[in-house]
Write a protein that holds these residues in place. Structure first.
Motif, mmCIF file in Angstrom:
data_model
loop_
_atom_site.group_PDB
_atom_site.id
_atom_site.type_symbol
_atom_site.label_atom_id
_atom_site.label_comp_id
_atom_site.label_asym_id
_atom_site.label_seq_id
_atom_site.Cartn_x
_atom_site.Cartn_y
_atom_site.Cartn_z
ATOM 1 N N THR A 170 0.808 -1.221 0.000
ATOM 2 C CA THR A 170 0.000 0.000 0.000
ATOM 3 C C THR A 170 0.838 1.267 0.000
ATOM 4 N N THR A 171 2.138 1.169 0.325
ATOM 5 C CA THR A 171 2.988 2.371 0.380
ATOM 6 C C THR A 171 3.387 2.860 -1.008
ATOM 7 N N GLN A 172 3.092 2.084 -2.046
ATOM 8 C CA GLN A 172 3.490 2.453 -3.410
ATOM 9 C C GLN A 172 2.476 3.340 -4.121
ATOM 10 N N TRP A 173 1.425 3.758 -3.421
ATOM 11 C CA TRP A 173 0.321 4.442 -4.076
ATOM 12 C C TRP A 173 0.059 5.820 -3.480
ATOM 13 N N ASP A 174 -0.217 6.794 -4.354
ATOM 14 C CA ASP A 174 -0.704 8.106 -3.935
ATOM 15 C C ASP A 174 -2.223 8.045 -3.962
ATOM 16 N N VAL A 175 -2.865 8.717 -3.023
ATOM 17 C CA VAL A 175 -4.311 8.652 -2.844
ATOM 18 C C VAL A 175 -4.950 9.969 -3.275
ATOM 19 N N TYR A 176 -5.998 9.869 -4.074
ATOM 20 C CA TYR A 176 -6.751 11.040 -4.535
ATOM 21 C C TYR A 176 -8.227 10.828 -4.229
ATOM 22 N N PRO A 177 -8.994 11.922 -4.155
ATOM 23 C CA PRO A 177 -10.422 11.800 -3.823
ATOM 24 C C PRO A 177 -11.202 10.949 -4.832
ATOM 25 N N GLN A 178 -12.332 10.456 -4.352
ATOM 26 C CA GLN A 178 -13.223 9.638 -5.168
ATOM 27 C C GLN A 178 -13.536 10.319 -6.496
ATOM 28 N N ASP A 179 -13.549 9.527 -7.558
ATOM 29 C CA ASP A 179 -13.877 9.970 -8.917
ATOM 30 C C ASP A 179 -12.852 10.917 -9.543
ATOM 31 N N THR A 180 -11.635 10.974 -8.989
ATOM 32 C CA THR A 180 -10.561 11.726 -9.648
ATOM 33 C C THR A 180 -10.149 10.954 -10.899
#
Length: 190
Positions: A170-180
């Motif tokens: 899970t550390t390999q991912w950047d998180v963006y808001p839903q429906d980005t």
């Protein structure tokens, strides 16, 4: 006395700076995952290997609700150019996603508790080369990823990642808001 102008040629060599070649990926990997509202679901596979890749030896498998055997499978076709992505979406996704996708497939009918595997056939054996989620495990609602999760968020692989994993990281991912959907359709390496 008359002065004579002699043309003076000066020859010099400019030594090119030794270019540092970045380490390129050696294989395809998942570069984005969207689990948005309703059927707004899509993911992309990135080729950063430096050469075009024949997709016919690759398959994406969906493992629904903790199943250890795939509940949907999509064989890939065609050729993926270097620095390009292959986007697979849900057939009922929004117009933005459908305008970017390469194909629609039932493997994009996932929720946050379903795992995705990218496989390559090597010597007639399907080998897992990248995974989102944990195959054979049902996490309940989703897997937590940083400040987000595998449900109701867009996840983009960090630009520093150059290889897929066979154990979900899970550390390999950047998180963006839903429906980005801003990042869907291309991927950049650091």
């Amino acid at each position: 006395g008359a002065e004579s102008n002699a043309a003076v040629e000066i020859a010099y060599t400019v030594k090119a700076a030794e270019a540092v070649q970045p380490t390129l990926p050696t294989e395809l990997f998942f570069s984005e995952y969207i689990e948005g509202t309703s059927n707004n679901k899509a993911f992309e596979i990135f080729n950063g290997t430096g050469a075009a890749i024949d997709l016919s030896v690759y398959t994406v498998k969906l493992f629904g609700n903790g199943s250890a055997t795939s509940t949907a499978s999509q064989a890939l076709t065609g050729t993926l150019a270097n620095n390009d992505v292959y986007v697979i979406s849900n057939a009922s996704a929004n117009a933005t996603i459908l305008g970017i996708k390469d194909i629609t497939s039932s493997v994009a009918n996932y929720n946050g508790d379903d795992a995705l595997g990218l496989y390559k056939t090597v010597n007639s054996v399907e080998v897992l080369i990248d995974v989102i989620g944990v195959i054979g495990t049902d996490p309940g609602t989703n897997w937590v990823v940083g400040t987000g999760a595998t449900s109701e968020y867009t996840l983009v692989r960090k630009s520093s990642v150059i290889a897929g994993v066979t154990t979900w990281d899970t550390t390999q991912w950047d998180v963006y808001p839903q429906d980005t959907t801003t990042y869907l359709g291309s991927h950049t390496l650091a």
